[in-house]
Design a protein around this motif. Structure first.
Motif, PDB file in Angstrom:
ATOM      1  N   SER A 176      17.393   3.814  24.698  1.00  0.00           N
ATOM      2  CA  SER A 176      17.630   4.723  25.826  1.00  0.00           C
ATOM      3  C   SER A 176      16.907   6.053  25.595  1.00  0.00           C
ATOM      4  O   SER A 176      16.373   6.651  26.535  1.00  0.00           O
ATOM      5  N   ASN A 177      16.874   6.506  24.346  1.00  0.00           N
ATOM      6  CA  ASN A 177      16.130   7.728  24.046  1.00  0.00           C
ATOM      7  C   ASN A 177      14.640   7.557  24.327  1.00  0.00           C
ATOM      8  O   ASN A 177      13.985   8.449  24.869  1.00  0.00           O
ATOM      9  N   LEU A 178      14.108   6.407  23.965  1.00  0.00           N
ATOM     10  CA  LEU A 178      12.676   6.180  24.153  1.00  0.00           C
ATOM     11  C   LEU A 178      12.309   6.011  25.622  1.00  0.00           C
ATOM     12  O   LEU A 178      11.189   6.361  26.034  1.00  0.00           O
ATOM     13  N   ARG A 179      13.236   5.489  26.412  1.00  0.00           N
ATOM     14  CA  ARG A 179      12.969   5.401  27.853  1.00  0.00           C
ATOM     15  C   ARG A 179      12.788   6.797  28.438  1.00  0.00           C
ATOM     16  O   ARG A 179      11.920   7.028  29.285  1.00  0.00           O
ATOM     17  N   PHE A 180      13.625   7.725  27.994  1.00  0.00           N
ATOM     18  CA  PHE A 180      13.472   9.110  28.446  1.00  0.00           C
ATOM     19  C   PHE A 180      12.184   9.707  27.903  1.00  0.00           C
ATOM     20  O   PHE A 180      11.439  10.385  28.635  1.00  0.00           O
ATOM     21  N   ALA A 181      11.905   9.487  26.633  1.00  0.00           N
ATOM     22  CA  ALA A 181      10.689  10.027  26.031  1.00  0.00           C
ATOM     23  C   ALA A 181       9.447   9.564  26.783  1.00  0.00           C
ATOM     24  O   ALA A 181       8.488  10.331  26.953  1.00  0.00           O
ATOM     25  N   GLN A 182       9.475   8.344  27.271  1.00  0.00           N
ATOM     26  CA  GLN A 182       8.332   7.801  28.008  1.00  0.00           C
ATOM     27  C   GLN A 182       8.119   8.540  29.333  1.00  0.00           C
ATOM     28  O   GLN A 182       6.987   8.724  29.776  1.00  0.00           O
ATOM     29  N   VAL A 183       9.214   8.968  29.957  1.00  0.00           N
ATOM     30  CA  VAL A 183       9.106   9.755  31.188  1.00  0.00           C
ATOM     31  C   VAL A 183       8.487  11.119  30.879  1.00  0.00           C
ATOM     32  O   VAL A 183       7.673  11.645  31.644  1.00  0.00           O
ATOM     33  N   VAL A 184       8.887  11.689  29.745  1.00  0.00           N
ATOM     34  CA  VAL A 184       8.375  13.008  29.355  1.00  0.00           C
ATOM     35  C   VAL A 184       6.903  12.935  28.962  1.00  0.00           C
ATOM     36  O   VAL A 184       6.098  13.795  29.350  1.00  0.00           O
ATOM     37  N   GLU A 185       6.543  11.921  28.196  1.00  0.00           N
ATOM     38  CA  GLU A 185       5.164  11.780  27.709  1.00  0.00           C
ATOM     39  C   GLU A 185       4.622  10.385  28.013  1.00  0.00           C
ATOM     40  O   GLU A 185       4.463   9.562  27.108  1.00  0.00           O
ATOM     41  N   PRO A 186       4.298  10.096  29.261  1.00  0.00           N
ATOM     42  CA  PRO A 186       3.847   8.745  29.616  1.00  0.00           C
ATOM     43  C   PRO A 186       2.515   8.339  28.991  1.00  0.00           C
ATOM     44  O   PRO A 186       2.208   7.141  28.910  1.00  0.00           O
ATOM     45  N   GLU A 187       1.741   9.312  28.526  1.00  0.00           N
ATOM     46  CA  GLU A 187       0.430   8.998  27.945  1.00  0.00           C
ATOM     47  C   GLU A 187       0.455   8.948  26.415  1.00  0.00           C
ATOM     48  O   GLU A 187      -0.603   8.814  25.794  1.00  0.00           O
ATOM     49  N   ASN A 188       1.622   9.047  25.831  1.00  0.00           N
ATOM     50  CA  ASN A 188       1.721   9.075  24.373  1.00  0.00           C
ATOM     51  C   ASN A 188       1.583   7.649  23.828  1.00  0.00           C
ATOM     52  O   ASN A 188       2.494   6.829  23.938  1.00  0.00           O
ATOM     53  N   ARG A 189       0.448   7.359  23.240  1.00  0.00           N
ATOM     54  CA  ARG A 189       0.147   5.997  22.766  1.00  0.00           C
ATOM     55  C   ARG A 189       1.075   5.572  21.622  1.00  0.00           C
ATOM     56  O   ARG A 189       1.545   4.441  21.577  1.00  0.00           O
ATOM     57  N   ALA A 190       1.349   6.503  20.702  1.00  0.00           N
ATOM     58  CA  ALA A 190       2.255   6.175  19.595  1.00  0.00           C
ATOM     59  C   ALA A 190       3.639   5.836  20.118  1.00  0.00           C
ATOM     60  O   ALA A 190       4.322   4.957  19.575  1.00  0.00           O
ATOM     61  N   LEU A 191       4.054   6.506  21.175  1.00  0.00           N
ATOM     62  CA  LEU A 191       5.351   6.222  21.783  1.00  0.00           C
ATOM     63  C   LEU A 191       5.376   4.832  22.393  1.00  0.00           C
ATOM     64  O   LEU A 191       6.365   4.103  22.246  1.00  0.00           O
ATOM     65  N   GLN A 192       4.306   4.433  23.059  1.00  0.00           N
ATOM     66  CA  GLN A 192       4.256   3.090  23.640  1.00  0.00           C
ATOM     67  C   GLN A 192       4.384   2.019  22.555  1.00  0.00           C
ATOM     68  O   GLN A 192       5.107   1.025  22.711  1.00  0.00           O
ATOM     69  N   GLU A 193       3.699   2.234  21.458  1.00  0.00           N
ATOM     70  CA  GLU A 193       3.761   1.285  20.342  1.00  0.00           C
ATOM     71  C   GLU A 193       5.167   1.238  19.760  1.00  0.00           C
ATOM     72  O   GLU A 193       5.668   0.164  19.399  1.00  0.00           O
ATOM     73  N   ARG A 194       5.810   2.402  19.693  1.00  0.00           N
ATOM     74  CA  ARG A 194       7.173   2.446  19.149  1.00  0.00           C
ATOM     75  C   ARG A 194       8.144   1.706  20.063  1.00  0.00           C
ATOM     76  O   ARG A 194       9.023   0.994  19.586  1.00  0.00           O
ATOM     77  N   ILE A 195       7.998   1.888  21.347  1.00  0.00           N
ATOM     78  CA  ILE A 195       8.883   1.204  22.289  1.00  0.00           C
ATOM     79  C   ILE A 195       8.770  -0.305  22.121  1.00  0.00           C
ATOM     80  O   ILE A 195       9.780  -1.024  22.088  1.00  0.00           O
ATOM     81  N   GLU A 196       7.557  -0.802  21.992  1.00  0.00           N
ATOM     82  CA  GLU A 196       7.360  -2.241  21.801  1.00  0.00           C
ATOM     83  C   GLU A 196       8.008  -2.716  20.506  1.00  0.00           C
ATOM     84  O   GLU A 196       8.696  -3.744  20.482  1.00  0.00           O
TER      85      GLU A 196
END
Length: 259
Positions: A176-196
């Motif tokens: 749930s935290n990462l879903r919010f983080a994705q809204v804040v930084e949709p272009e953050n590649r490291a975040l996308q990898e972390r979500i996966e």
């Protein structure tokens, strides 16, 4: 160096009570519920040696009394608060030694005013931080008692620790935290990898914690309020333009509260 085994004990719907074990003995961090802890200790033939408390909320202290009934005279370390079961009070800058390891105490108010964290610099294979509800994987604690400025300062103290520090938080809030983080930084590649990666872990029933501090600095918006991408996103969402980082943080926390 004495090797420590650190394992999560699940409690309630999403709590992690941490067990730090060595040579048949255990340190328990934030035992909100004694039942799963006693079951774990029995299953693994461990004797309780000490309890560490980060803050006063019931889901972190509710099991102390029952554990101390089973293991009398157990030292219970914790912050300066009204919890009567704590028998060793600690302040910022204090240090204790357990299992031959120095454990440093860091005051991290924000979620609550009494909140402390425990840092083991010589833990192997990496330094260990038990931070309760201050820093979560991908997020941070709600501001129930403290201010945004206090929490920002607390997270700043944590961010200054070695990047390879393993962060042992107390809840499984990651996705749930990462879903919010994705809204804040949709272009953050490291975040996308972390979500996966973390989505895969949860699908397999595995915890997403501990996380590495380096990963938090790359993907956790509450650790990134000095970054232009986070600031731009917060300012686009806020009703006014935030100029100071503490205001960015405050509005980011409010945004997450309403998310």
């Amino acid at each position: 160096m004495i090797m420590l085994s650190i394992s999560p004990i699940s409690a309630f719907s999403d709590n992690y009570i941490w067990c730090v074990a060595h040579d048949g003995e255990a340190i328990i961090v934030d035992p909100g519920d004694a039942v799963p802890v006693l079951k774990y200790l029995d299953q693994h033939h461990l004797k309780l040696s000490a309890i560490l408390i980060t803050h006063h909320h019931y889901d972190h202290v509710g099991g102390i009394e029952a554990l101390c009934e089973r293991f009398p005279q157990t030292p219970v370390y914790g912050p300066q608060n009204q919890c009567p079961d704590i028998n060793h009070r600690l302040n910022h800058g204090d240090a204790i030694t357990l299992f031959g390891h120095k454990i440093d105490v860091i005051a991290v108010p924000g979620h609550t005013l009494d909140h402390i964290a425990y840092y083991i610099a010589q833990s192997s294979p990496a330094p260990s931080l038990f931070c309760g509800d201050t820093l979560f994987a991908g997020g941070c604690g709600r501001l129930f008692e403290g201010t945004a400025e206090q929490m920002l300062t607390s997270l700043g103290l944590i961010s200054a620790l070695p990047a390879n520090t393993e962060v042992y938080c107390a809840h499984e809030y990651t996705l749930s935290n990462l879903r919010f983080a994705q809204v804040v930084e949709p272009e953050n590649r490291a975040l996308q990898e972390r979500i996966e990666a973390d989505t895969g872990r949860r699908a397999e029933g595995r915890p997403t914690v501990p996380s590495e501090l380096a990963l938090e600095l790359l993907t956790n918006p509450f650790m990134r309020t000095g970054k232009s991408a986070v600031q731009a996103s917060v300012n686009a969402h806020a009703a006014f333009k935030c100029r100071e980082e503490k205001d960015i943080f405050a509005n980011l926390r409010k945004w997450k509260d309403d998310f």
